[in-house]
Design a protein around this motif. Structure first.
Motif, PDB file in Angstrom:
ATOM      1  N   GLU A   1       0.957  -1.098   0.019  1.00 42.32           N
ATOM      2  CA  GLU A   1      -0.054   0.093   0.065  1.00 42.32           C
ATOM      3  C   GLU A   1       0.874   1.140  -0.178  1.00 42.32           C
ATOM      4  OE1 GLU A   1      -3.271   1.122   3.010  1.00 42.32           O
ATOM      5  OE2 GLU A   1      -4.114  -0.572   1.852  1.00 42.32           O
ATOM      6  N   ILE A   2       0.941   1.906  -1.110  1.00 42.74           N
ATOM      7  CA  ILE A   2       1.665   3.045  -1.152  1.00 42.74           C
ATOM      8  C   ILE A   2       0.633   4.274  -1.555  1.00 42.74           C
ATOM      9  CG2 ILE A   2       3.594   4.242  -2.597  1.00 42.74           C
ATOM     10  CD1 ILE A   2       4.989   1.396  -2.901  1.00 42.74           C
ATOM     11  N   GLU A   3       0.971   5.405  -0.985  1.00 41.33           N
ATOM     12  CA  GLU A   3       0.189   6.614  -1.346  1.00 41.33           C
ATOM     13  C   GLU A   3       1.087   7.656  -2.157  1.00 41.33           C
ATOM     14  OE1 GLU A   3      -1.745   8.782   1.695  1.00 41.33           O
ATOM     15  OE2 GLU A   3      -2.252  10.514   0.202  1.00 41.33           O
ATOM     16  N   ILE A   4       0.710   7.708  -3.423  1.00 40.14           N
ATOM     17  CA  ILE A   4       1.382   8.864  -3.945  1.00 40.14           C
ATOM     18  C   ILE A   4       1.132  10.173  -4.011  1.00 40.14           C
ATOM     19  CG2 ILE A   4       2.084   9.540  -6.608  1.00 40.14           C
ATOM     20  CD1 ILE A   4       1.370   6.382  -7.418  1.00 40.14           C
ATOM     21  N   LEU A   5       1.789  10.688  -3.073  1.00 39.92           N
ATOM     22  CA  LEU A   5       1.322  12.325  -2.904  1.00 39.92           C
ATOM     23  C   LEU A   5       0.879  13.208  -3.896  1.00 39.92           C
ATOM     24  CD1 LEU A   5       3.987  12.523   0.326  1.00 39.92           C
ATOM     25  CD2 LEU A   5       1.292  11.850   0.355  1.00 39.92           C
ATOM     26  N   ASN A   6       1.527  13.037  -4.960  1.00 40.97           N
ATOM     27  CA  ASN A   6       1.412  14.081  -6.019  1.00 40.97           C
ATOM     28  C   ASN A   6      -0.074  13.795  -6.418  1.00 40.97           C
ATOM     29  OD1 ASN A   6       4.108  12.864  -6.181  1.00 40.97           O
ATOM     30  ND2 ASN A   6       4.694  14.284  -7.535  1.00 40.97           N
ATOM     31  N   LEU A   7      -0.578  12.713  -6.326  1.00 42.54           N
ATOM     32  CA  LEU A   7      -1.845  12.538  -6.980  1.00 42.54           C
ATOM     33  C   LEU A   7      -2.929  12.024  -5.933  1.00 42.54           C
ATOM     34  CD1 LEU A   7      -0.603   9.779  -9.785  1.00 42.54           C
ATOM     35  CD2 LEU A   7      -1.153  12.150  -9.965  1.00 42.54           C
ATOM     36  N   GLY A   8      -2.606  12.121  -4.749  1.00 41.15           N
ATOM     37  CA  GLY A   8      -3.528  11.808  -3.370  1.00 41.15           C
ATOM     38  C   GLY A   8      -4.020  10.550  -3.844  1.00 41.15           C
ATOM     39  N   LYS A   9      -3.325   9.740  -4.363  1.00 37.15           N
ATOM     40  CA  LYS A   9      -3.969   8.231  -4.774  1.00 37.15           C
ATOM     41  C   LYS A   9      -3.242   7.184  -4.123  1.00 37.15           C
ATOM     42  CE  LYS A   9      -4.584   5.544  -8.983  1.00 37.15           C
ATOM     43  NZ  LYS A   9      -4.493   5.521 -10.496  1.00 37.15           N
ATOM     44  N   THR A  10      -3.877   6.079  -3.695  1.00 32.13           N
ATOM     45  CA  THR A  10      -3.166   4.719  -3.109  1.00 32.13           C
ATOM     46  C   THR A  10      -3.103   3.738  -4.129  1.00 32.13           C
ATOM     47  OG1 THR A  10      -3.830   5.472  -0.818  1.00 32.13           O
ATOM     48  CG2 THR A  10      -3.248   3.103  -1.274  1.00 32.13           C
ATOM     49  N   VAL A  11      -2.029   3.260  -4.358  1.00 30.75           N
ATOM     50  CA  VAL A  11      -1.642   2.009  -5.172  1.00 30.75           C
ATOM     51  C   VAL A  11      -1.497   0.778  -4.585  1.00 30.75           C
ATOM     52  CG1 VAL A  11      -1.262   3.425  -7.101  1.00 30.75           C
ATOM     53  CG2 VAL A  11       0.380   2.567  -5.614  1.00 30.75           C
ATOM     54  N   HIS A  12      -1.666  -0.473  -5.032  1.00 30.26           N
ATOM     55  CA  HIS A  12      -1.817  -1.581  -4.345  1.00 30.26           C
ATOM     56  C   HIS A  12      -0.472  -2.621  -4.848  1.00 30.26           C
ATOM     57  CE1 HIS A  12      -5.563   0.355  -3.290  1.00 30.26           C
ATOM     58  NE2 HIS A  12      -5.114  -0.277  -2.308  1.00 30.26           N
ATOM     59  N   ASN A  13       0.031  -2.584  -5.857  1.00 29.37           N
ATOM     60  CA  ASN A  13       0.987  -3.317  -6.439  1.00 29.37           C
ATOM     61  C   ASN A  13       2.017  -2.469  -7.293  1.00 29.37           C
ATOM     62  OD1 ASN A  13      -0.116  -3.362  -9.097  1.00 29.37           O
ATOM     63  ND2 ASN A  13      -1.739  -4.822  -8.008  1.00 29.37           N
ATOM     64  N   GLY A  14       2.818  -3.309  -8.007  1.00 29.34           N
ATOM     65  CA  GLY A  14       3.728  -2.525  -8.765  1.00 29.34           C
ATOM     66  C   GLY A  14       3.429  -2.017 -10.304  1.00 29.34           C
ATOM     67  N   LEU A  15       2.563  -2.750 -10.815  1.00 29.35           N
ATOM     68  CA  LEU A  15       1.868  -2.497 -12.000  1.00 29.35           C
ATOM     69  C   LEU A  15       1.013  -1.137 -11.900  1.00 29.35           C
ATOM     70  CD1 LEU A  15       1.308  -3.003 -14.757  1.00 29.35           C
ATOM     71  CD2 LEU A  15      -0.783  -4.410 -14.120  1.00 29.35           C
ATOM     72  N   GLU A  16       0.197  -1.014 -10.651  1.00 26.36           N
ATOM     73  CA  GLU A  16      -0.587   0.039 -10.366  1.00 26.36           C
ATOM     74  C   GLU A  16       0.366   1.480 -10.269  1.00 26.36           C
ATOM     75  OE1 GLU A  16      -4.492  -2.030  -7.948  1.00 26.36           O
ATOM     76  OE2 GLU A  16      -3.430  -0.015  -7.296  1.00 26.36           O
ATOM     77  N   LEU A  17       1.709   1.020  -9.694  1.00 27.72           N
ATOM     78  CA  LEU A  17       2.308   2.109  -9.239  1.00 27.72           C
ATOM     79  C   LEU A  17       2.898   2.740 -10.682  1.00 27.72           C
ATOM     80  CD1 LEU A  17       3.859   3.783  -7.066  1.00 27.72           C
ATOM     81  CD2 LEU A  17       5.660   1.863  -7.222  1.00 27.72           C
ATOM     82  N   ALA A  18       3.401   1.743 -11.343  1.00 30.19           N
ATOM     83  CA  ALA A  18       4.131   2.189 -12.790  1.00 30.19           C
ATOM     84  C   ALA A  18       3.175   2.883 -13.538  1.00 30.19           C
ATOM     85  CB  ALA A  18       4.573   0.998 -13.358  1.00 30.19           C
ATOM     86  N   GLU A  19       1.916   2.363 -13.616  1.00 30.06           N
ATOM     87  CA  GLU A  19       0.969   3.178 -14.365  1.00 30.06           C
ATOM     88  C   GLU A  19       0.568   4.619 -13.971  1.00 30.06           C
ATOM     89  OE1 GLU A  19      -1.785  -0.754 -16.414  1.00 30.06           O
ATOM     90  OE2 GLU A  19      -2.598   0.431 -14.745  1.00 30.06           O
ATOM     91  N   ALA A  20       0.657   4.572 -12.767  1.00 28.87           N
ATOM     92  CA  ALA A  20       0.076   5.780 -11.846  1.00 28.87           C
ATOM     93  C   ALA A  20       1.220   7.016 -12.286  1.00 28.87           C
ATOM     94  CB  ALA A  20      -0.134   5.857 -10.711  1.00 28.87           C
ATOM     95  N   VAL A  21       2.481   6.441 -12.116  1.00 28.11           N
ATOM     96  CA  VAL A  21       3.518   7.342 -12.240  1.00 28.11           C
ATOM     97  C   VAL A  21       3.900   7.672 -13.735  1.00 28.11           C
ATOM     98  CG1 VAL A  21       6.163   7.581 -11.968  1.00 28.11           C
ATOM     99  CG2 VAL A  21       4.822   6.469  -9.938  1.00 28.11           C
ATOM    100  N   LEU A  22       3.784   7.031 -14.424  1.00 25.35           N
ATOM    101  CA  LEU A  22       4.156   7.102 -15.829  1.00 25.35           C
ATOM    102  C   LEU A  22       2.928   7.978 -16.664  1.00 25.35           C
ATOM    103  CD1 LEU A  22       5.944   3.728 -16.813  1.00 25.35           C
ATOM    104  CD2 LEU A  22       6.938   6.089 -16.279  1.00 25.35           C
ATOM    105  N   ASP A  23       1.828   7.559 -16.404  1.00 22.51           N
ATOM    106  CA  ASP A  23       0.667   7.963 -17.030  1.00 22.51           C
ATOM    107  C   ASP A  23       0.443   9.487 -16.692  1.00 22.51           C
ATOM    108  OD1 ASP A  23       0.132   5.531 -18.211  1.00 22.51           O
ATOM    109  OD2 ASP A  23      -1.636   5.171 -16.990  1.00 22.51           O
ATOM    110  N   ASN A  24       0.782   9.931 -15.466  1.00 19.07           N
ATOM    111  CA  ASN A  24       0.585  11.225 -15.117  1.00 19.07           C
ATOM    112  C   ASN A  24       1.928  11.925 -15.396  1.00 19.07           C
ATOM    113  OD1 ASN A  24      -2.048  11.518 -13.634  1.00 19.07           O
ATOM    114  ND2 ASN A  24      -1.358   9.398 -12.762  1.00 19.07           N
ATOM    115  N   HIS A  25       2.924  11.389 -15.828  1.00 12.19           N
ATOM    116  CA  HIS A  25       4.325  11.940 -16.127  1.00 12.19           C
ATOM    117  C   HIS A  25       5.084  12.510 -14.858  1.00 12.19           C
ATOM    118  CE1 HIS A  25       3.301  11.788 -20.315  1.00 12.19           C
ATOM    119  NE2 HIS A  25       2.088  12.155 -19.969  1.00 12.19           N
ATOM    120  N   LEU A  26       4.858  12.078 -13.657  1.00 11.69           N
ATOM    121  CA  LEU A  26       5.619  12.308 -12.514  1.00 11.69           C
ATOM    122  C   LEU A  26       7.276  12.225 -12.532  1.00 11.69           C
ATOM    123  CD1 LEU A  26       3.190  10.600  -9.775  1.00 11.69           C
ATOM    124  CD2 LEU A  26       2.856  12.888 -11.113  1.00 11.69           C
ATOM    125  N   ILE A  27       7.709  11.610 -13.199  1.00 14.44           N
ATOM    126  CA  ILE A  27       9.051  11.546 -13.573  1.00 14.44           C
ATOM    127  C   ILE A  27       9.392  11.640 -14.982  1.00 14.44           C
ATOM    128  CG2 ILE A  27       9.788  10.458 -11.334  1.00 14.44           C
ATOM    129  CD1 ILE A  27       9.872   7.804 -12.820  1.00 14.44           C
TER     130      ILE A  27
END
Lengths: 149, 82
Positions: free
Chosen positions: A123-149
Protein backbone atom coordinates in the motif's frame (compact mmCIF):
# COMPACT_ATOMS: atom_id res chain seq x y z
CA UNK A 1 2.08 3.44 5.54
CA UNK A 2 4.49 4.51 2.82
CA UNK A 3 3.89 7.85 1.10
CA UNK A 4 5.96 8.83 -1.91
CA UNK A 5 6.41 12.19 -3.59
CA UNK A 6 7.72 11.81 -7.15
CA UNK A 7 9.78 14.48 -8.89
CA UNK A 8 11.22 17.72 -7.55
CA UNK A 9 10.26 18.44 -3.96
CA UNK A 10 10.40 21.86 -2.33
CA UNK A 11 10.14 21.53 1.44
CA UNK A 12 12.11 22.84 4.41
CA UNK A 13 12.47 19.36 5.88
CA UNK A 14 13.52 17.68 2.62
CA UNK A 15 17.02 16.16 2.52
CA UNK A 16 18.35 15.87 -1.03
CA UNK A 17 21.65 14.23 -0.09
CA UNK A 18 20.99 11.74 2.73
CA UNK A 19 24.57 10.42 2.51
CA UNK A 20 26.14 13.69 3.67
CA UNK A 21 23.29 14.39 6.10
CA UNK A 22 23.83 10.96 7.70
CA UNK A 23 27.56 11.52 8.15
CA UNK A 24 26.84 14.68 10.13
CA UNK A 25 23.88 13.53 12.15
CA UNK A 26 23.92 9.79 12.90
CA UNK A 27 24.00 8.52 16.46
CA UNK A 28 25.87 5.42 17.64
CA UNK A 29 22.75 3.58 18.74
CA UNK A 30 21.32 3.86 15.23
CA UNK A 31 24.11 1.60 13.95
CA UNK A 32 23.73 -1.15 16.54
CA UNK A 33 19.93 -1.16 16.29
CA UNK A 34 18.70 -4.64 15.30
CA UNK A 35 17.02 -3.47 12.09
CA UNK A 36 20.11 -1.47 11.06
CA UNK A 37 22.32 -4.53 11.57
CA UNK A 38 19.99 -6.57 9.34
CA UNK A 39 19.85 -3.89 6.65
CA UNK A 40 23.64 -3.45 6.62
CA UNK A 41 24.05 -7.22 6.32
CA UNK A 42 21.55 -7.51 3.48
CA UNK A 43 22.34 -4.41 1.41
CA UNK A 44 26.07 -3.90 2.05
CA UNK A 45 26.81 -7.54 2.91
CA UNK A 46 28.74 -6.20 5.88
CA UNK A 47 28.78 -6.95 9.61
CA UNK A 48 28.45 -4.39 12.36
CA UNK A 49 31.41 -4.85 14.69
CA UNK A 50 30.47 -1.89 16.85
CA UNK A 51 28.95 1.58 16.59
CA UNK A 52 32.09 2.89 14.88
CA UNK A 53 33.38 -0.10 12.88
CA UNK A 54 31.88 -2.11 10.02
CA UNK A 55 33.44 -5.25 8.58
CA UNK A 56 33.02 -5.19 4.79
CA UNK A 57 33.94 -8.24 2.66
CA UNK A 58 35.14 -5.86 -0.05
CA UNK A 59 36.74 -2.94 1.79
CA UNK A 60 37.84 -4.54 5.07
CA UNK A 61 37.25 -2.67 8.32
CA UNK A 62 35.59 0.62 7.49
CA UNK A 63 34.08 3.51 9.45
CA UNK A 64 30.32 4.03 9.41
CA UNK A 65 30.76 6.93 6.98
CA UNK A 66 31.77 4.45 4.25
CA UNK A 67 28.53 2.51 4.33
CA UNK A 68 26.57 2.72 1.09
CA UNK A 69 24.37 5.75 0.50
CA UNK A 70 21.40 3.41 0.24
CA UNK A 71 21.78 1.84 3.67
CA UNK A 72 22.54 5.23 5.24
CA UNK A 73 19.26 6.51 3.82
CA UNK A 74 17.40 3.48 5.18
CA UNK A 75 18.86 4.03 8.66
CA UNK A 76 17.80 7.67 8.50
CA UNK A 77 14.28 6.72 7.42
CA UNK A 78 14.02 4.38 10.40
CA UNK A 79 15.40 6.76 12.99
CA UNK A 80 14.65 10.32 11.85
CA UNK A 81 10.96 11.06 11.44
CA UNK A 82 11.41 14.82 11.13
CA UNK A 83 12.78 14.81 7.61
CA UNK A 84 11.75 13.64 4.15
CA UNK A 85 14.63 11.79 2.52
CA UNK A 86 15.55 11.46 -1.12
CA UNK A 87 15.13 7.73 -1.75
CA UNK A 88 16.83 8.07 -5.13
CA UNK A 89 19.97 7.51 -3.06
CA UNK A 90 18.68 3.95 -2.66
CA UNK A 91 18.88 1.22 -5.29
CA UNK A 92 16.16 -1.34 -5.96
CA UNK A 93 17.71 -3.64 -3.35
CA UNK A 94 16.54 -1.18 -0.67
CA UNK A 95 12.87 -1.32 -1.69
CA UNK A 96 11.87 -4.21 0.58
CA UNK A 97 13.45 -2.44 3.55
CA UNK A 98 11.58 0.79 2.80
CA UNK A 99 8.33 -1.19 2.81
CA UNK A 100 9.36 -2.89 6.07
CA UNK A 101 10.10 0.43 7.79
CA UNK A 102 6.78 1.79 6.55
CA UNK A 103 4.97 -1.17 8.17
CA UNK A 104 5.92 0.19 11.56
CA UNK A 105 5.26 3.89 11.01
CA UNK A 106 4.10 6.49 8.52
CA UNK A 107 7.02 7.12 6.21
CA UNK A 108 7.22 9.87 3.59
CA UNK A 109 9.98 9.76 0.99
CA UNK A 110 10.82 11.41 -2.32
CA UNK A 111 11.71 9.46 -5.48
CA UNK A 112 13.09 10.56 -8.83
CA UNK A 113 12.99 7.18 -10.50
CA UNK A 114 10.64 4.22 -10.73
CA UNK A 115 11.88 2.04 -7.88
CA UNK A 116 10.99 -1.64 -8.17
CA UNK A 117 8.99 -2.56 -5.06
CA UNK A 118 8.64 -6.18 -6.16
CA UNK A 119 5.75 -8.30 -7.34
CA UNK A 120 3.92 -8.55 -4.04
CA UNK A 121 1.04 -6.43 -2.79
CA UNK A 122 1.67 -3.27 -0.82
CA UNK A 123 0.00 0.00 0.00
CA UNK A 124 1.68 3.17 -1.21
CA UNK A 125 0.16 6.62 -1.35
CA UNK A 126 1.39 8.78 -4.22
CA UNK A 127 1.33 12.25 -2.69
CA UNK A 128 1.38 14.07 -6.04
CA UNK A 129 -1.92 12.45 -6.95
CA UNK A 130 -3.45 11.75 -3.55
CA UNK A 131 -3.93 8.21 -4.80
CA UNK A 132 -3.15 4.87 -3.16
CA UNK A 133 -1.76 2.00 -5.24
CA UNK A 134 -1.53 -1.65 -4.26
CA UNK A 135 1.02 -3.33 -6.54
CA UNK A 136 3.91 -2.60 -8.89
CA UNK A 137 1.75 -2.39 -12.00
CA UNK A 138 -0.63 0.15 -10.48
CA UNK A 139 2.33 2.16 -9.24
CA UNK A 140 4.10 2.19 -12.61
CA UNK A 141 0.91 3.13 -14.45
CA UNK A 142 0.10 5.96 -12.06
CA UNK A 143 3.62 7.40 -12.17
CA UNK A 144 4.15 7.10 -15.91
CA UNK A 145 0.63 8.01 -17.07
CA UNK A 146 0.76 11.20 -15.03
CA UNK A 147 4.33 12.04 -16.10
CA UNK A 148 5.50 12.34 -12.49
CA UNK A 149 9.08 11.51 -13.48
CA UNK B 1 34.04 14.95 -26.47
CA UNK B 2 35.64 13.09 -29.38
CA UNK B 3 36.30 9.36 -29.30
CA UNK B 4 36.25 7.26 -26.20
CA UNK B 5 38.38 7.03 -23.11
CA UNK B 6 39.50 4.00 -21.20
CA UNK B 7 39.51 4.67 -17.49
CA UNK B 8 41.25 2.38 -15.03
CA UNK B 9 41.27 3.07 -11.32
CA UNK B 10 42.23 0.78 -8.52
CA UNK B 11 43.62 0.48 -5.06
CA UNK B 12 44.49 -2.57 -2.99
CA UNK B 13 40.78 -3.32 -2.39
CA UNK B 14 38.91 -2.69 -5.65
CA UNK B 15 39.78 -2.49 -9.34
CA UNK B 16 37.66 -0.76 -12.02
CA UNK B 17 38.10 -0.68 -15.77
CA UNK B 18 35.54 1.11 -17.94
CA UNK B 19 35.25 2.89 -21.27
CA UNK B 20 33.53 6.28 -21.43
CA UNK B 21 31.97 7.15 -24.81
CA UNK B 22 29.78 10.17 -24.08
CA UNK B 23 30.03 13.59 -22.43
CA UNK B 24 27.71 12.56 -19.66
CA UNK B 25 27.85 9.11 -18.14
CA UNK B 26 25.17 7.89 -15.76
CA UNK B 27 26.11 5.32 -13.15
CA UNK B 28 23.17 3.34 -11.86
CA UNK B 29 22.68 0.15 -9.92
CA UNK B 30 21.86 -1.41 -6.58
CA UNK B 31 23.01 0.18 -3.37
CA UNK B 32 26.47 -0.96 -2.28
CA UNK B 33 27.42 -2.12 -5.78
CA UNK B 34 30.45 0.21 -5.87
CA UNK B 35 29.27 3.41 -7.60
CA UNK B 36 30.52 5.80 -4.94
CA UNK B 37 33.74 3.83 -4.47
CA UNK B 38 34.43 4.27 -8.19
CA UNK B 39 33.87 8.03 -7.98
CA UNK B 40 36.03 8.39 -4.88
CA UNK B 41 38.85 6.36 -6.39
CA UNK B 42 38.58 8.25 -9.65
CA UNK B 43 38.74 11.65 -7.98
CA UNK B 44 41.78 10.56 -5.95
CA UNK B 45 43.51 9.36 -9.10
CA UNK B 46 42.64 12.58 -10.94
CA UNK B 47 43.98 14.72 -8.12
CA UNK B 48 47.13 12.62 -8.03
CA UNK B 49 47.74 12.89 -11.76
CA UNK B 50 47.01 16.60 -11.76
CA UNK B 51 49.43 17.30 -8.93
CA UNK B 52 52.10 15.25 -10.71
CA UNK B 53 51.73 17.18 -13.95
CA UNK B 54 54.47 19.72 -14.33
CA UNK B 55 54.06 22.91 -16.32
CA UNK B 56 56.15 21.59 -19.22
CA UNK B 57 53.89 18.62 -19.54
CA UNK B 58 51.06 20.93 -20.56
CA UNK B 59 52.94 21.52 -23.79
CA UNK B 60 54.53 18.12 -24.19
CA UNK B 61 51.49 16.01 -23.57
CA UNK B 62 48.26 17.90 -24.32
CA UNK B 63 46.36 14.65 -24.60
CA UNK B 64 47.08 13.87 -21.00
CA UNK B 65 45.72 17.25 -19.96
CA UNK B 66 42.65 16.70 -22.06
CA UNK B 67 42.05 13.43 -20.34
CA UNK B 68 42.39 15.06 -16.95
CA UNK B 69 39.92 17.79 -17.92
CA UNK B 70 37.53 15.15 -19.14
CA UNK B 71 38.00 13.13 -15.99
CA UNK B 72 36.98 16.13 -13.92
CA UNK B 73 33.80 16.50 -15.95
CA UNK B 74 33.17 12.80 -15.48
CA UNK B 75 33.45 13.24 -11.74
CA UNK B 76 31.35 16.41 -11.50
CA UNK B 77 28.42 15.15 -13.52
CA UNK B 78 28.02 11.71 -12.04
CA UNK B 79 28.13 12.62 -8.39
CA UNK B 80 24.47 13.57 -8.21
CA UNK B 81 21.49 11.33 -7.67
CA UNK B 82 18.49 11.84 -9.94
Amino acid sequence: MLKIYYGDLEADNYIFNPDVFFNNSYEDEWITDQLSVQMIKDVDRSDVIGPKVIDSPFLGSIPVERLSGGVKTLILMNNDSEHIFNASACGDNCAKWILKIAEEKDLTIRLGYLMDFGKGDFEIEILNLGKTVHNGLELAEAVLDNHLI
Amino acid sequence: MVGKYDIEVYNNKAHYFLTVKRNITILQGDSASGKTELIVQHSVKTAYKYSKTKLNDYYKAPKVIEKIKHARCFHDYTYFTI
